[in-house]
Design a protein around this motif. Structure first.
Motif, mmCIF file in Angstrom:
data_model
loop_
_atom_site.group_PDB
_atom_site.id
_atom_site.type_symbol
_atom_site.label_atom_id
_atom_site.label_comp_id
_atom_site.label_asym_id
_atom_site.label_seq_id
_atom_site.Cartn_x
_atom_site.Cartn_y
_atom_site.Cartn_z
ATOM 1 N N LYS A 22 -6.430 8.385 -24.996
ATOM 2 C CA LYS A 22 -6.923 9.712 -25.339
ATOM 3 C C LYS A 22 -7.861 9.574 -26.534
ATOM 4 C CE LYS A 22 -7.301 14.197 -26.047
ATOM 5 N NZ LYS A 22 -8.065 15.096 -25.141
ATOM 6 N N TYR B 86 -10.541 11.779 -28.811
ATOM 7 C CA TYR B 86 -11.030 13.119 -29.121
ATOM 8 C C TYR B 86 -12.550 13.110 -29.286
ATOM 9 C CZ TYR B 86 -6.200 14.562 -29.755
ATOM 10 O OH TYR B 86 -4.870 14.850 -29.542
ATOM 11 N N GLY C 68 -6.329 9.304 -30.028
ATOM 12 C CA GLY C 68 -5.007 9.914 -30.078
ATOM 13 C C GLY C 68 -3.958 9.021 -29.450
ATOM 14 N N GLY D 65 0.326 10.251 -32.925
ATOM 15 C CA GLY D 65 0.093 10.486 -31.507
ATOM 16 C C GLY D 65 1.287 11.073 -30.774
ATOM 17 N N SER E 220 2.660 14.233 -30.676
ATOM 18 C CA SER E 220 2.396 15.480 -29.957
ATOM 19 C C SER E 220 1.379 15.279 -28.847
ATOM 20 C CB SER E 220 1.904 16.562 -30.933
ATOM 21 O OG SER E 220 2.952 16.990 -31.773
ATOM 22 N N THR E 221 0.399 14.423 -29.088
ATOM 23 C CA THR E 221 -0.594 14.132 -28.049
ATOM 24 C C THR E 221 0.078 13.525 -26.830
ATOM 25 O OG1 THR E 221 -2.287 13.756 -29.734
ATOM 26 C CG2 THR E 221 -2.729 12.899 -27.535
ATOM 27 N N ARG F 166 2.268 16.301 -25.052
ATOM 28 C CA ARG F 166 1.490 17.338 -24.375
ATOM 29 C C ARG F 166 0.644 16.778 -23.240
ATOM 30 N NH1 ARG F 166 0.449 22.191 -28.018
ATOM 31 N NH2 ARG F 166 2.188 22.129 -29.480
ATOM 32 N N ALA F 167 0.422 15.474 -23.251
ATOM 33 C CA ALA F 167 -0.272 14.853 -22.125
ATOM 34 C C ALA F 167 0.607 14.824 -20.882
ATOM 35 C CB ALA F 167 -0.707 13.436 -22.486
ATOM 36 N N HIS G 190 -2.730 18.537 -22.929
ATOM 37 C CA HIS G 190 -3.837 17.709 -23.398
ATOM 38 C C HIS G 190 -4.315 16.852 -22.229
ATOM 39 C CE1 HIS G 190 -2.940 17.651 -28.026
ATOM 40 N NE2 HIS G 190 -3.374 18.821 -27.583
ATOM 41 N N ILE H 145 -6.056 13.560 -20.797
ATOM 42 C CA ILE H 145 -6.275 12.195 -21.267
ATOM 43 C C ILE H 145 -7.692 11.749 -20.928
ATOM 44 C CG2 ILE H 145 -3.838 11.612 -21.138
ATOM 45 C CD1 ILE H 145 -4.384 10.212 -18.472
ATOM 46 N N ASP I 196 8.593 19.581 -28.666
ATOM 47 C CA ASP I 196 7.610 19.125 -29.646
ATOM 48 C C ASP I 196 8.007 19.587 -31.051
ATOM 49 O OD1 ASP I 196 5.383 18.035 -30.780
ATOM 50 O OD2 ASP I 196 3.961 19.473 -29.942
ATOM 51 N N GLY J 169 -1.561 5.959 -32.516
ATOM 52 C CA GLY J 169 -1.764 6.120 -31.081
ATOM 53 C C GLY J 169 -1.275 4.971 -30.229
#
Length: 276
Positions: free
Chosen positions: A29, A31, A37, A60, A62-63, A66-67, A72, A74, A190, A242
């Motif tokens: 991921k 940004y 991320g 990383g 939460s990333t 949420r992926a 989020h 990717i 989360d 990450g």
């Protein structure tokens, strides 16, 4: 910078219980500002596991979480949910995959002016036509399921109370009941206890642990506290910048592991009791 990676591998005969329900395949991921991320994540989470993801802010966590349900997107790689690619899914297929994934947020995400029951019933919206949900036409079975979920988190007596009349801990337990009412295969949480006091934190984590044990629902929780991770999780995933730096059972989360996850900062924070 010192990095350490450990991943427990045990040869087992593949059964329903140890099949992967969440799989990250070379997931990156990036940004728009160029910040990574997630970096080349390869992770398999089995059905029924209680996994806790730890790391510093910006690591990383939460990333990654949420992926899983595509809150989020990717940049590359693929994420499978129960052997279905949520990365490639569109339309109805995506909605059906997401229906199996409950989500609990740090900020609760409740409709403050609505009753506890109405908030919990929103866990059923993916099962019915949009027009019925706009009119609040939930069937009796959904209301019974919602009430049973509130009983699970010891809030049955608050069923008609407005959400904004509850304490923070009670609101978070309403969000747990909402996720449970969804009848998910997976629950993602989360930072669910970041804003709660220690006593309330224990109640919320106890609720999640019981749901995991009683229903076999796979639970993935992001936490800052390794102490809580050791107390409640069956497996810890550690992220740093990450990247995956630890993935193994709680018993293997040694001080050396914590150094890998938190770096030199672990020494000061550990001394102050902030992490362990």
């Amino acid at each position: 910078m010192f990095f350490y990676f450990y991943q427990k591998k045990v040869g087992k005969k593949v059964t329903e219980e140890n099949q992967s329900i969440i799989s990250f395949k070379k997931v990156d991921k990036v940004y728009p500002n160029g910040v990574h991320g997630l970096r080349d994540l390869n992770i398999d989470i089995k059905k029924g596991e209680f996994v806790i993801v730890v790391g510093l802010s910006g690591a990383g966590k939460s990333t990654m979480l949420r992926a899983i349900n595509r809150l989020h997107e990717i940049s590359s790689g693929e994420i499978l949910i129960d052997n279905q690619s949520i990365t490639k899914a569109k339309g109805k297929e995506l909605r059906l995959i997401r229906r199996d994934i409950g989500m609990i947020f740090q900020s609760f995400n409740l409709v403050k002016r609505s009753s506890v029951l109405r908030n919990v019933l929103t866990g059923r919206v993916a099962y019915h036509p949009t027009w019925k949900m706009l009119l609040g036409l939930f069937p009796k079975e959904d209301k019974e399921r919602a009430y049973q979920s509130l009983q699970r988190v010891n809030l049955a007596e608050k069923v008609y109370t407005r959400a904004d009349e509850l304490s923070g801990g009670q609101q978070q337990r309403v969000s747990i009941a909402r996720a449970l009412t969804q009848k998910p295969k997976i629950i993602l949480a989360d930072e669910p206890v970041a804003s709660l006091d220690p006593v309330t934190t224990e109640k919320v984590m106890d609720d999640l642990k019981r749901i995991n044990q009683d229903f076999g629902i796979t639970i993935v929780v992001n936490l800052h506290s390794v102490e809580l991770a050791r107390q409640y999780g069956t497996r810890i995933i550690g992220l740093r910048d990450g990247s995956l730096v630890f993935d193994g059972p709680v018993a293997e989360a040694t001080d050396e592991t914590l150094r890998a996850i938190y770096g030199g900062e672990i020494l000061e924070e550990k001394a102050q009791g902030a992490i362990v």
